[in-house]
Design an enzyme around this catalytic site. Structure first.
Site, PDB file in Angstrom:
ATOM      1  N   LYS A  60      81.589  -1.779  72.861  1.00 46.46           N
ATOM      2  CA  LYS A  60      81.758  -0.382  73.260  1.00 46.46           C
ATOM      3  C   LYS A  60      80.624   0.175  74.097  1.00 46.46           C
ATOM      4  CE  LYS A  60      84.340   1.459  69.366  1.00 46.46           C
ATOM      5  NZ  LYS A  60      84.091   2.296  68.185  1.00 46.46           N
ATOM      6  N   GLY A  88      72.841  -7.600  66.035  1.00 48.76           N
ATOM      7  CA  GLY A  88      73.619  -8.521  65.232  1.00 48.76           C
ATOM      8  C   GLY A  88      74.361  -9.623  65.967  1.00 48.76           C
ATOM      9  N   ARG A 103      66.815 -13.324  56.083  1.00 46.93           N
ATOM     10  CA  ARG A 103      65.925 -12.175  55.842  1.00 46.93           C
ATOM     11  C   ARG A 103      64.889 -12.471  54.764  1.00 46.93           C
ATOM     12  NH1 ARG A 103      70.600  -7.596  56.221  1.00 46.93           N
ATOM     13  NH2 ARG A 103      70.384  -7.219  58.448  1.00 46.93           N
ATOM     14  N   GLY A 114      70.155  -2.390  64.072  1.00 41.87           N
ATOM     15  CA  GLY A 114      70.081  -0.955  64.361  1.00 41.87           C
ATOM     16  C   GLY A 114      68.669  -0.518  64.733  1.00 41.87           C
TER      17      GLY A 114
HETATM   18  P1  AMP Z   1      78.837  -4.979  69.536  1.00 41.54           P
HETATM   19  O1  AMP Z   1      78.776  -4.912  68.040  1.00 41.54           O
HETATM   20  O2  AMP Z   1      79.139  -3.677  70.194  1.00 41.54           O
HETATM   21  O3  AMP Z   1      77.649  -5.687  70.137  1.00 41.54           O
HETATM   22  O4  AMP Z   1      80.114  -5.843  69.870  1.00 41.54           O
HETATM   23  C1  AMP Z   1      80.264  -7.180  69.507  1.00 41.54           C
HETATM   24  C2  AMP Z   1      81.706  -7.524  69.484  1.00 41.54           C
HETATM   25  O5  AMP Z   1      82.267  -7.293  70.768  1.00 41.54           O
HETATM   26  C3  AMP Z   1      81.971  -8.973  69.173  1.00 41.54           C
HETATM   27  O6  AMP Z   1      82.641  -9.051  67.944  1.00 41.54           O
HETATM   28  C4  AMP Z   1      82.858  -9.443  70.309  1.00 41.54           C
HETATM   29  O7  AMP Z   1      83.950 -10.202  69.881  1.00 41.54           O
HETATM   30  C5  AMP Z   1      83.354  -8.153  70.916  1.00 41.54           C
HETATM   31  N1  AMP Z   1      83.698  -8.322  72.348  1.00 41.54           N
HETATM   32  C6  AMP Z   1      82.955  -8.854  73.316  1.00 41.54           C
HETATM   33  N2  AMP Z   1      83.615  -8.879  74.476  1.00 41.54           N
HETATM   34  C7  AMP Z   1      84.833  -8.364  74.256  1.00 41.54           C
HETATM   35  C8  AMP Z   1      85.977  -8.145  75.068  1.00 41.54           C
HETATM   36  N3  AMP Z   1      85.989  -8.468  76.354  1.00 41.54           N
HETATM   37  N4  AMP Z   1      87.064  -7.585  74.476  1.00 41.54           N
HETATM   38  C9  AMP Z   1      87.056  -7.271  73.169  1.00 41.54           C
HETATM   39  N5  AMP Z   1      86.015  -7.448  72.352  1.00 41.54           N
HETATM   40  C10 AMP Z   1      84.899  -7.997  72.880  1.00 41.54           C
END
Ligand code: AMP
Length: 399
Positions: free
Chosen positions: A201, A357, A36, A380
């Site tokens: 999620k 991220g 950054r 974000g």
């Molecule tokens: P996000 O911050 O929502 O983009 O999520 C990123 C996180 O999702 C990373 O730390 C990944 O390890 C996790 N992730 C990706 N695929 C899976 C999965 N199939 N099961 C559990 N966690 C996951």
């Protein structure tokens, strides 16, 4: 030429909102990732080279109640000086008050002053006008180069704008690059336009998917969130990640996509594990027939091929979120395959924007940083932009 590049800052004191919210080692307080800070250097140098002086303001961490040594921006003075070729960086122990005013007023052409953490004042996050006005008095012009906080209507990122005439408000070079890349994808995308959405999620990504349904030709859904879609369609997902309260939302998204002619791609197969661990036993299974006691932790080999084919015929690509638990060696193949496909499409003329991220961390980890068109520094902020929201930090400069 942009407004910032065309302007000469000779003889002006430029108050720049930067995003120096860098990670620091807990015990030594050394900077562990200076991306950054590096990203703001071209803006600073342009102003100094013009014969202007620079006053830098930023937040660092989340101080709870006033000043805390571990969140002091004094910890980055030496590093910043190094990145500016050894130039002396002056420091004010408070971002407002007599010391800041005197040091700012005494700046000569080519000099740099860094102010103490803005968030030592609650007024910063509250968007307090009187606080913003005090900050504004430090500079002749205001430059917003903090894309990472552009989604916040804070005193230094947005409210301060009203104390500068429109001709004295600027985007810095980083902000310009961020905004023009995001605008290109959002409003001027060459088709086919593929959005790759992954991560943990569905609930975090609903708004972005809904907005992309209005714009994309294809939406690839991978990562943990894919299993909520699988279950919603009647699939068996074992103990994979699932948000049971989002099953209806997933079905609505699929229905909406059908009615709009947008292709939703879900992973046909998965790399499954009997444990959330790098030491787990692994196998491959159809994503809608995952055995009891097993969980999908990455997209499978067929899904890799399926997704890579869609990506390679795309002219515009937006990538947010990994395809699996890429932090663990056993489950990084899917995310790596996607990175390779995005790099290939880019080489063949597609415009690719990676943001958020974890996808940025993945692209860096696999060494694909310079093989995509643009890697955003805003997590974000980029998400909110693609949710279709107006970002206060952008609106403040443009208004
Ligand atoms: P996000 O911050 O929502 O983009 O999520 C990123 C996180 O999702 C990373 O730390 C990944 O390890 C996790 N992730 C990706 N695929 C899976 C999965 N199939 N099961 C559990 N966690 C996951």
């Amino acid at each position: 030429m942009s407004k910032f590049s065309a302007h000469s800052f000779a003889g002006q004191r430029a108050l720049i909102r930067v995003d120096f919210n860098v990670p620091l080692d807990k015990s030594t307080l050394a900077i562990t990732d200076d991306t950054r800070i590096t990203a703001a250097i071209p803006t600073i140098e342009k102003i100094l080279n013009d014969g202007g002086s620079v006053i830098l303001m930023s937040h660092l961490g989340r101080p709870k109640d006033g000043p805390e040594d571990k969140y002091s921006l004094k910890h980055i003075v030496a590093h910043l000086s190094g990145l500016l070729g050894g130039k002396t960086v002056l420091f004010a122990n408070d971002c407002i008050g007599a010391e800041a005013s005197e040091k700012a007023a005494a700046l000569k052409a080519g000099e740099v002053l860094l102010l103490e953490n803005l968030r030592f004042y609650k007024e910063e996050e509250k968007g307090d006008e009187a606080f913003a006005e005090k900050l504004s008095k430090l500079g002749d012009v205001w430059v917003n180069d903090a894309f990472g906080t552009a989604h916040r209507a804070h005193a230094s990122t947005a409210v301060i704008a009203k104390f500068f005439a429109p001709e004295n408000r600027f985007f810095g070079l980083l902000m310009e690059a961020e905004v023009s890349s995001a605008e290109k994808v959002m409003h001027k995308a060459d088709k086919p336009f593929t959005a790759i959405i992954g991560g943990a999620k569905v609930s975090d990504k609903i708004l972005i998917i809904e907005n992309l349904l209005e714009r994309a030709t294809d939406i690839i859904i991978g990562g943990g969130m894919a299993y909520t879609f699988m279950k919603a369609e009647g699939g068996l997902i074992g103990k994979s990640l699932c948000e049971d309260d989002r099953l209806d939302t997933a079905l609505e998204i699929i229905k909406k996509a059908e009615s709009k002619g947008v292709n939703i791609h879900l992973p046909s197969d998965s790399c499954v594990a009997d444990n959330f661990s790098n030491e787990a036993n692994t196998s491959t299974a159809p994503s809608n027939h995952i055995p009891d006691g097993w969980m999908g932790l990455d997209i499978g080999p067929n899904a890799c091929e399926q997704f890579a084919n869609v990506i390679k015929r795309s002219k515009t690509i937006l990538w947010n979120g990994p395809m699996g638990v890429f932090e663990m060696h056993k489950f990084q193949h899917g995310t790596k395959t996607i990175a390779i496909a995005v790099a290939e499409a880019t080489q063949n003329g597609a415009f690719s924007l990676v943001g958020g991220g974890d996808s940025v961390a993945a692209v860096n980890q696999f060494g694909f940083h310079d093989k995509v068109s643009y890697v955003s520094t805003g997590g974000g902020a980029l998400l909110e932009y693609f949710e279709g929201k107006e970002l206060p930090g952008i609106a403040a400069v443009n208004s």
